[in-house]
Design a protein around this motif. Sequence first.
Motif, PDB file in Angstrom:
ATOM      1  N   ILE A  21       0.843  -1.208   0.000  1.00  0.00           N
ATOM      2  CA  ILE A  21       0.000   0.000   0.000  1.00  0.00           C
ATOM      3  C   ILE A  21       0.881   1.262   0.000  1.00  0.00           C
ATOM      4  O   ILE A  21       0.746   2.156   0.825  1.00  0.00           O
ATOM      5  CB  ILE A  21      -1.052  -0.070   1.146  1.00  0.00           C
ATOM      6  CG1 ILE A  21      -2.199   0.913   0.956  1.00  0.00           C
ATOM      7  CG2 ILE A  21      -0.405   0.005   2.528  1.00  0.00           C
ATOM      8  CD1 ILE A  21      -3.148   0.553  -0.135  1.00  0.00           C
ATOM      9  N   GLY A  25       0.060   1.582  -4.973  1.00  0.00           N
ATOM     10  CA  GLY A  25      -1.012   0.762  -4.389  1.00  0.00           C
ATOM     11  C   GLY A  25      -2.085   1.616  -3.750  1.00  0.00           C
ATOM     12  O   GLY A  25      -3.285   1.389  -3.955  1.00  0.00           O
ATOM     13  N   ASP A  45       0.072  -5.471   3.539  1.00  0.00           N
ATOM     14  CA  ASP A  45       1.404  -4.881   3.463  1.00  0.00           C
ATOM     15  C   ASP A  45       2.234  -5.539   4.548  1.00  0.00           C
ATOM     16  O   ASP A  45       1.715  -5.914   5.588  1.00  0.00           O
ATOM     17  CB  ASP A  45       1.334  -3.366   3.673  1.00  0.00           C
ATOM     18  CG  ASP A  45       2.585  -2.670   3.155  1.00  0.00           C
ATOM     19  OD1 ASP A  45       2.508  -2.040   2.076  1.00  0.00           O
ATOM     20  OD2 ASP A  45       3.639  -2.758   3.829  1.00  0.00           O
ATOM     21  N   ARG A  46       3.538  -5.681   4.290  1.00  0.00           N
ATOM     22  CA  ARG A  46       4.389  -6.323   5.299  1.00  0.00           C
ATOM     23  C   ARG A  46       4.567  -5.422   6.523  1.00  0.00           C
ATOM     24  O   ARG A  46       4.935  -5.873   7.593  1.00  0.00           O
ATOM     25  CB  ARG A  46       5.746  -6.672   4.698  1.00  0.00           C
ATOM     26  CG  ARG A  46       6.572  -5.463   4.308  1.00  0.00           C
ATOM     27  CD  ARG A  46       7.941  -5.863   3.840  1.00  0.00           C
ATOM     28  NE  ARG A  46       8.719  -4.675   3.492  1.00  0.00           N
ATOM     29  CZ  ARG A  46       9.953  -4.707   3.057  1.00  0.00           C
ATOM     30  NH1 ARG A  46      10.566  -5.864   2.897  1.00  0.00           N
ATOM     31  NH2 ARG A  46      10.603  -3.590   2.774  1.00  0.00           N
ATOM     32  N   SER A  47       4.289  -4.132   6.328  1.00  0.00           N
ATOM     33  CA  SER A  47       4.469  -3.188   7.422  1.00  0.00           C
ATOM     34  C   SER A  47       3.138  -2.902   8.123  1.00  0.00           C
ATOM     35  O   SER A  47       2.188  -2.403   7.518  1.00  0.00           O
ATOM     36  CB  SER A  47       5.084  -1.900   6.854  1.00  0.00           C
ATOM     37  OG  SER A  47       4.586  -0.767   7.500  1.00  0.00           O
ATOM     38  N   SER A  85      10.541  -8.009  -5.332  1.00  0.00           N
ATOM     39  CA  SER A  85       9.834  -8.845  -4.350  1.00  0.00           C
ATOM     40  C   SER A  85       8.808  -9.760  -5.016  1.00  0.00           C
ATOM     41  O   SER A  85       8.185 -10.588  -4.357  1.00  0.00           O
ATOM     42  CB  SER A  85       9.126  -7.947  -3.321  1.00  0.00           C
ATOM     43  OG  SER A  85       8.051  -7.246  -3.944  1.00  0.00           O
ATOM     44  N   VAL A  89       6.591 -12.827  -3.410  1.00  0.00           N
ATOM     45  CA  VAL A  89       5.157 -12.588  -3.213  1.00  0.00           C
ATOM     46  C   VAL A  89       4.348 -13.587  -4.052  1.00  0.00           C
ATOM     47  O   VAL A  89       3.381 -14.185  -3.572  1.00  0.00           O
ATOM     48  CB  VAL A  89       4.781 -11.120  -3.571  1.00  0.00           C
ATOM     49  CG1 VAL A  89       3.277 -10.903  -3.490  1.00  0.00           C
ATOM     50  CG2 VAL A  89       5.500 -10.140  -2.647  1.00  0.00           C
ATOM     51  N   GLY A 135       3.425   8.461 -11.791  1.00  0.00           N
ATOM     52  CA  GLY A 135       4.065   8.333 -10.485  1.00  0.00           C
ATOM     53  C   GLY A 135       4.648   9.650 -10.040  1.00  0.00           C
ATOM     54  O   GLY A 135       4.554  10.662 -10.741  1.00  0.00           O
ATOM     55  N   MET A 243      12.945   0.697  -5.327  1.00  0.00           N
ATOM     56  CA  MET A 243      12.215   0.530  -6.585  1.00  0.00           C
ATOM     57  C   MET A 243      13.185   0.607  -7.765  1.00  0.00           C
ATOM     58  O   MET A 243      13.153  -0.230  -8.678  1.00  0.00           O
ATOM     59  CB  MET A 243      11.156   1.620  -6.697  1.00  0.00           C
ATOM     60  CG  MET A 243      10.539   1.732  -8.059  1.00  0.00           C
ATOM     61  SD  MET A 243       9.370   3.107  -8.112  1.00  0.00           S
ATOM     62  CE  MET A 243       9.369   3.435  -9.856  1.00  0.00           C
TER      63      MET A 243
END
Length: 301
Positions: A21, A25, A45-47, A85, A89, A135, A243
């Motif tokens: 996210i 995202g 999200d991993r966080s 990743s 994933v 972006g 990124m």
Amino acid sequence: MSDTAAPLAAPLFDRVAILGIGLIGSSLARALTEYGVAAHVVCADRSAEACAKAMELGIVERATTDLAEALDGADLVVLATPVGSFAEVGERIGPLLRPGTIVTDVGSVKQAVLRDVGPHMPEGVHLIPGHPVAGTEHSGPEAGFATLFQGRWCIVTPPSGANPEALDKVAEMWRRVGSTVEIMDANHHDRVLAITSHLPHLIAYTIVGTASYLEDDTKSEVIKFSAGGFRDFTRIAASDPVMWRDIFMNNREAVLDILQRFTEDLTALQRAIRWGEGEVLQDHFTKTRAIRRGIIDARQA
Ligand code: NAP
């Protein structure tokens, strides 16, 4: 909203799970909800901190660090983590996907998605990779906004034999959030983006790096007179390091190829300066000015 968005149409998806996210995202989550493209949007999200932020900002209905919880009942899954990743994933979500689910991504390189995610997709799951060419240099859930994709291209790179209905739905999703969709082969995408995006970032990272190696007093002058062109490079060079590491690691061949061409062209300009060939420089700058005007005319400035 652009005239390509269609807020009043019925939702395309019942439940979308966005994995990661961050800027892209969270922008997509916002847009899918705001323009009624999905009835429910959740994220993983991993966080835990990013999840809490996404909930606090009201970007998603539910945010979790548990992939299985996020994927439960999802008819569309969007990979929005860094490209490096994707293999991990993909491997983790593969066993959790039910037949009929569409999996897409927003990664900036496309052959790597087929290579890294493709093998983990079970029978009956449709992988339709995509790349919104939109972006900013910011990251994280706070950085996103619903209008990010409006008036922008989204390149969709279906593998050969992709399910046509799944492809239509992914393309339509991007249209409904305001983008113009181009269908492209993944290899072609990576070559085009190597010149339009990856090389410019590499140049910006190089110039800003070179400047930062200068002596302290010179450095302060660099900041002071940055409006003379350098400032634009510093904005690009502030882009997310992870990124961009992943982009160069996963589009190696196309970038090295274009870098070779670029180096030769740079050497030609260097030579013109050395030999006082002003007309060579002027001709070149006249041509590049026309390219800039073309970009403005195409509303991509
Ligand atoms: P971002 O704001 O940094 O968000 C990335 C999210 O992925 C973060 O929540 C991050 O969590 C998570 N993540 C990072 N590494 C991970 C890993 N190994 N496993 C699981 N989750 C991980 O990045 P973004 O700009 O949205 O970029 C996301 C994707 O969009 C990338 O594939 C990128 O190529 C693509 N894209 C970016 C742009 C752009 O301009 N930014 C444009 C088009 C496409 P942490 O906070 O814990 O690291």
